[in-house]
Write a protein that holds these residues in place. Structure first.
Motif, short mmCIF file in Angstrom:
data_model
loop_
_atom_site.label_atom_id
_atom_site.label_comp_id
_atom_site.label_asym_id
_atom_site.label_seq_id
_atom_site.Cartn_x
_atom_site.Cartn_y
_atom_site.Cartn_z
N SER A 286 0.81 -1.22 0.00
CA SER A 286 0.00 0.00 0.00
C SER A 286 0.84 1.26 0.00
O SER A 286 0.32 2.37 0.21
CB SER A 286 -0.92 -0.01 1.23
N GLY A 287 2.15 1.13 -0.22
CA GLY A 287 3.00 2.31 -0.31
C GLY A 287 3.53 2.80 1.01
O GLY A 287 4.00 3.94 1.11
N ILE A 288 3.48 1.97 2.03
CA ILE A 288 3.98 2.34 3.36
C ILE A 288 5.13 1.41 3.68
O ILE A 288 4.93 0.22 3.97
CB ILE A 288 2.86 2.23 4.41
N ALA A 292 13.00 2.70 -1.15
CA ALA A 292 13.74 2.01 -2.20
C ALA A 292 13.04 0.72 -2.61
O ALA A 292 12.98 0.38 -3.80
CB ALA A 292 15.16 1.71 -1.72
N LEU A 293 12.49 -0.02 -1.65
CA LEU A 293 11.76 -1.25 -1.96
C LEU A 293 10.51 -0.93 -2.75
O LEU A 293 10.18 -1.62 -3.74
CB LEU A 293 11.40 -1.98 -0.67
N LEU A 294 9.79 0.11 -2.37
CA LEU A 294 8.56 0.49 -3.08
C LEU A 294 8.87 0.90 -4.50
O LEU A 294 8.15 0.54 -5.44
CB LEU A 294 7.85 1.61 -2.32
N ALA A 295 9.96 1.65 -4.67
CA ALA A 295 10.36 2.08 -6.02
C ALA A 295 10.71 0.88 -6.89
O ALA A 295 10.41 0.86 -8.09
CB ALA A 295 11.54 3.04 -5.93
N GLU A 296 11.34 -0.11 -6.29
CA GLU A 296 11.72 -1.32 -7.03
C GLU A 296 10.50 -1.98 -7.66
O GLU A 296 10.57 -2.57 -8.74
CB GLU A 296 12.43 -2.27 -6.07
N GLY A 412 16.07 -10.48 11.09
CA GLY A 412 15.77 -10.76 9.70
C GLY A 412 14.85 -9.72 9.11
O GLY A 412 14.70 -8.61 9.63
N ARG A 413 14.18 -10.09 8.02
CA ARG A 413 13.29 -9.13 7.35
C ARG A 413 12.22 -9.85 6.54
O ARG A 413 12.36 -11.04 6.20
CB ARG A 413 14.09 -8.21 6.42
N VAL A 414 11.15 -9.10 6.24
CA VAL A 414 10.07 -9.56 5.36
C VAL A 414 9.90 -8.51 4.28
O VAL A 414 9.70 -7.32 4.58
CB VAL A 414 8.75 -9.71 6.15
N ARG A 415 9.98 -8.92 3.02
CA ARG A 415 9.88 -7.97 1.91
C ARG A 415 9.04 -8.56 0.77
O ARG A 415 9.20 -9.73 0.42
CB ARG A 415 11.26 -7.60 1.38
N ILE A 416 8.17 -7.73 0.22
CA ILE A 416 7.36 -8.18 -0.91
C ILE A 416 8.26 -8.51 -2.10
O ILE A 416 9.33 -7.93 -2.27
CB ILE A 416 6.31 -7.13 -1.31
#
Length: 554
Positions: A286-288, A292-296, A412-416
């Motif tokens: 949703s853009g939050i 950099a990840l959102l732009a990708e 760690g991390r969680v990324r779309i």
């Protein structure tokens, strides 16, 4: 529950996720008939029979009917292995497929949260009433064995039932005696703020049935005309307005329901309770999140919050297996059709025995080394053994002593991976990625060996099958921990709360998303640090506290 074909699609509150936190929130927010509440769940009803039979977790985990069936990315700390990562996908969420173990953690966990947020509401003494408010502890039943101290720490008459287990194992009793000889005191209660000790777990069951949050908080309020529950409905994203340069406001959600796209609006708040994986995924979609990840993924930036999806913490359990002689274990009891029939008959007649088992029966909290001022290890001890979850039991009598580092320093991390809400995100726990975590892993296996070597356990002639006595050095044991370690299903921290000057904090101490009005996150993802124990009941406490804040603000 109110009918789910509401034509206006406008509510006061929308709660995304009917799991541990979401069911409690829906109950509390709809208690006032003036509040119109929508609870949305991607999974179906909790009508699958294996949800309610305690041993049924074996058939619910990694089953697409009840689980999102996620997997981690190959993890360097696990020597390149990928793990299944269960997350509940049904009414009740993870409380419908988890281990049913009632554990709050340690007082210092919550005092630490208060320091990290600057909000004394998170101190242990201010969280305890929120634990007690929904608790229904068996020792406080009429004729129970509670003492005055117990009454000071536990509640009765709430929705969340806590009972003792309905079976015992002599081999586990003797392991507990060995733990005492190894320096771990006995305890009657792990939930008074200092959980050091050894005893059987208490469980979220009622009369031998699993007690999930759907039964606890939705059953009995289904006739409220102001509560609508949509199951089998996947949220695709948040509806956020950014008009006239004003602060962005979340005014609803877009869902896929019965094959159609539907926009639902909330006049007051949208509350994300989709869990430590689902909530950061929805925020990023949703853009939050990190710009950099959102732009990708060509997602317009609503709020550049670099902490969304970061700070993932989990408890990695290291499974030590001991072959034993002269002991009754589930390996032997369930090794024949006759044994299985007896187990089924006992459960059918008494709601007791192995079919009433939680995944773990005996618990111990202790220290991996003298330098720790508090217990930093938790044991889950089971009268069974297998190569990996979902595989057959070994054909020899054995126990498993799983041990986990309560306070991992790895993050760690969680990324779309794409803009598609149906594609699972990349889950990278980064287990054993710090020297301290590798040292605790090695030391914890030595503590396990010390317990198993005590005279009280010697009569079973225990033989260490995993990891194997040939592995002795720190490097060997840490490497073996990577080979045999598995998640114990406690992901937290990916939408963490913190001070306003903390650049990685996503929500404030009252769980409001930074830079976006009308949006809150209420689930295990807001924990800045993982609790020193199982995470389900702390998530309920968080929801109880948040419900009070939400209602008090309107």
């Amino acid at each position: 529950m109110a009918v789910s074909d509401n034509n206006t699609h406008t509510f006061d509150y929308i709660v995304v996720g009917a799991g541990t936190a979401g069911c409690l929130l829906a109950n509390r927010l709809s208690a006032d008939p003036a509040n119109r509440v929508l609870l949305i769940e991607a999974g179906g009803r909790d009508s699958y029979h294996w949800i309610h039979i305690p041993i049924g977790y074996l058939y619910c985990i990694n089953n697409p009917r009840t689980d999102w069936c996620l997997r981690t990315e190959p993890d360097p700390g696990l020597n390149g292995r990928s793990l299944i990562y269960p997350r509940g996908k049904t009414l009740g969420g993870c409380s419908s497929i988890n281990g049913m173990l009632y554990m709050r953690g340690q007082a210092r966990d919550y005092d630490g949260w208060a320091e990290l947020t600057g909000d004394s509401a998170w101190r242990w003494e201010n969280c305890l009433p929120d634990f007690m408010k929904h608790e229904d502890h068996y020792r406080l039943d009429e004729g129970g064995d509670a003492d005055d101290v117990h009454r000071d720490f536990h509640g009765h008459g709430g929705e969340w039932r806590v009972e003792k287990q309905r079976l015992k194992w002599q081999v586990l009793d003797d392991f507990a005696t060995a733990a005492v000889a190894a320096g771990i005191p006995r305890t009657r209660d792990f939930n008074r703020g200092d959980n050091e000790g050894v005893d059987y777990f208490e469980v979220n069951q009622r009369s031998g049935w699993r007690w999930n949050t759907s039964k606890a908080f939705l059953r009995g309020v289904e006739q409220r005309g102001n509560l609508t529950v949509w199951h089998s409905t996947q949220v695709q994203g948040l509806e956020v307005s950014t008009n006239d340069g004003a602060k962005p406001r979340c005014g609803g959600v877009t869902v896929e329901r019965a094959g159609k796209k539907v926009v639902v609006t909330a006049s007051r708040e949208v509350v994300l309770s989709a869990g430590a994986i689902g909530s950061p995924q929805l925020l990023q979609l949703s853009g939050i999140g990190p710009a950099a990840l959102l732009a990708e993924h060509e997602i317009p930036v609503v709020a550049d919050l670099p902490g969304v999806g970061e700070n993932l913490q989990d408890h990695l359990q290291i499974r030590a297996v001991y072959r034993v002689k002269g002991a009754s274990t589930l390996n032997t009891l369930a090794g024949s059709w006759l044994g299985k029939a007896r187990i089924g008959l006992e459960y059918g007649l008494k709601r007791s025995g192995p079919m009433s088992m939680a995944p773990s029966q005996l618990c111990a909290f202790t220290r991996s080394a003298e330098r720790y001022e508090h217990p930093n290890l938790e044991y889950h001890v089971q009268p069974l053994s297998l190569e990996a979850f979902g595989q057959p039991l070994h054909d020899f009598p054995a126990i498993t002593a799983s041990v986990c580092n309560l306070n991992p320093t790895s993050r760690g991390r969680v990324r779309i991976k794409s803009r598609d809400p149906r594609q699972a995100p990349a889950i990278s726990p980064s287990y054993l990625s710090t020297p301290e975590d590798r040292q605790v892993a090695a030391d914890s296996l030595r503590v396990t060996r010390h317990i198993a070597a005590q005279p009280a356990f010697a009569k079973y002639a225990p033989e260490e099958v995993k990891p194997g006595v040939q592995y002795q050095s720190d490097d060997d044991l840490a490497r073996l921990a990577g080979d045999i370690g598995t998640t114990i299903f406690h992901p937290v921290g990916t939408v963490r709360m913190g001070h306003e000057y903390d650049p990685m904090a996503v929500v404030d101490s009252r769980l409001r998303v930074r830079g976006v009005q009308g949006l809150r996150v209420v689930d295990a993802s807001i924990m800045p640090t993982i609790t020193s124990g199982n995470t389900n009941s702390p998530t309920l406490m968080i929801a109880e506290k948040a419900a009070g804040w939400i209602l008090g603000g309107h």
